[in-house]
Write a protein that holds these residues in place. Structure first.
Motif, PDB file in Angstrom:
ATOM      1  N   ASN A 191       0.848  -1.179   0.000  1.00  0.00           N
ATOM      2  CA  ASN A 191       0.000   0.000   0.000  1.00  0.00           C
ATOM      3  C   ASN A 191       0.891   1.239   0.000  1.00  0.00           C
ATOM      4  O   ASN A 191       1.786   1.374   0.840  1.00  0.00           O
ATOM      5  N   SER A 192       0.670   2.155  -0.927  1.00  0.00           N
ATOM      6  CA  SER A 192       1.528   3.338  -1.050  1.00  0.00           C
ATOM      7  C   SER A 192       1.512   4.155   0.239  1.00  0.00           C
ATOM      8  O   SER A 192       2.507   4.784   0.604  1.00  0.00           O
ATOM      9  N   GLY A 193       0.398   4.160   0.966  1.00  0.00           N
ATOM     10  CA  GLY A 193       0.335   4.882   2.239  1.00  0.00           C
ATOM     11  C   GLY A 193       1.329   4.339   3.252  1.00  0.00           C
ATOM     12  O   GLY A 193       1.884   5.093   4.051  1.00  0.00           O
ATOM     13  N   ASP A 194       1.553   3.025   3.238  1.00  0.00           N
ATOM     14  CA  ASP A 194       2.528   2.440   4.155  1.00  0.00           C
ATOM     15  C   ASP A 194       3.936   2.951   3.854  1.00  0.00           C
ATOM     16  O   ASP A 194       4.720   3.226   4.757  1.00  0.00           O
ATOM     17  N   TYR A 195       4.249   3.083   2.570  1.00  0.00           N
ATOM     18  CA  TYR A 195       5.575   3.560   2.198  1.00  0.00           C
ATOM     19  C   TYR A 195       5.727   5.056   2.457  1.00  0.00           C
ATOM     20  O   TYR A 195       6.794   5.516   2.813  1.00  0.00           O
TER      21      TYR A 195
END
Length: 103
Positions: A97-101
């Motif tokens: 998930n891009s939010g995690d990165y």
């Protein structure tokens, strides 16, 4: 013969590492793989991974008996070919998930 680096295992990581290290032409690298080339008829077909498990392309490891699973042993496929365990993973990957990165 001598080498600056010896990499054991021509899986995904080993091959990338060998390639990166040889970007400096002054370095010598030996890449060792216990198995050979994967079966070309099966290695590029996503569903064919099941046919390569418990074959010469697989170390055929399994877990110890698992009490919580009614004392069963679970297969633990590990690649024994160029490409390593990536050959046995059904060509499945999951994008993070891009939010995690971003965090």
């Amino acid at each position: 013969m001598s080498f600056d680096y010896i990499i054991v295992g021509a899986g995904s990581a080993g091959c990338v590492l060998a390639n990166r290290l040889t970007e400096d032409s002054d370095r010598t690298v030996l890449l060792i793989e216990a198995g050979g080339e994967p079966d070309p008829r099966l290695a590029h077909i996503p569903g064919a991974a099941s046919w390569m498990q418990n074959s010469r392309a697989d170390w055929a490891f399994s877990t110890t008996h698992q009490r919580e699973l009614f004392d069963r042993r679970i297969a633990y496929p590990r690649g024994r070919v160029v490409g390593g365990s990536s050959i046995l993973n059904y060509m499945v990957y999951i994008r993070g998930n891009s939010g995690d990165y971003d965090q």
